[in-house]
Design an enzyme around this catalytic site. Sequence first.
Site, PDB file in Angstrom:
ATOM      1  CG  LEU A  58      -2.223   0.795   1.052  1.00  0.00           C
ATOM      2  CD1 LEU A  58      -3.058   0.309  -0.119  1.00  0.00           C
ATOM      3  CD2 LEU A  58      -3.041   0.753   2.315  1.00  0.00           C
ATOM      4  CG  HIS A  59       3.005   1.918  -3.648  1.00  0.00           C
ATOM      5  ND1 HIS A  59       2.584   2.789  -4.623  1.00  0.00           N
ATOM      6  CD2 HIS A  59       2.839   0.669  -4.151  1.00  0.00           C
ATOM      7  CE1 HIS A  59       2.192   2.101  -5.683  1.00  0.00           C
ATOM      8  NE2 HIS A  59       2.319   0.810  -5.416  1.00  0.00           N
ATOM      9  CB  ALA A  60       2.375   7.284  -2.805  1.00  0.00           C
ATOM     10  CG  ASP A 105       1.574  -1.985  -7.283  1.00  0.00           C
ATOM     11  OD1 ASP A 105       1.534  -0.760  -7.488  1.00  0.00           O
ATOM     12  OD2 ASP A 105       1.709  -2.474  -6.155  1.00  0.00           O
TER      13      ASP A 105
END
Length: 102
Positions: free
Chosen positions: A14-16, A87
């Site tokens: 759960l990146h930006a 992603d």
Amino acid sequence: MIERIVRIGSANGLHARPAKFFTKAAADSGVKVTLAKAGGKPVNAASILAVISLGLGNGDEVTLATSDDSAGAALDTLVALLAADHDLPVADTATSATPVAV
């Protein structure tokens, strides 16, 4: 209280970018929702800084919770966002363009 348990689906966690999608949906839901990593302290699901600070990786189990007993549908929407892989590669439109006759 309503709770949902879900595993993070994005391959890179759960990146930006996926956090932005999730926190915007949480804020737009109009429901106060918390997010907690298994065994961790719950944070405001509408705060991108709080959500990113959890350091959630692919496959990490999290709990979404709200005290609003009528917010089941909102939690289901948020669960779907967390479970999705944001992603995945996007189709390359430059190589799939239709040729133009000259």
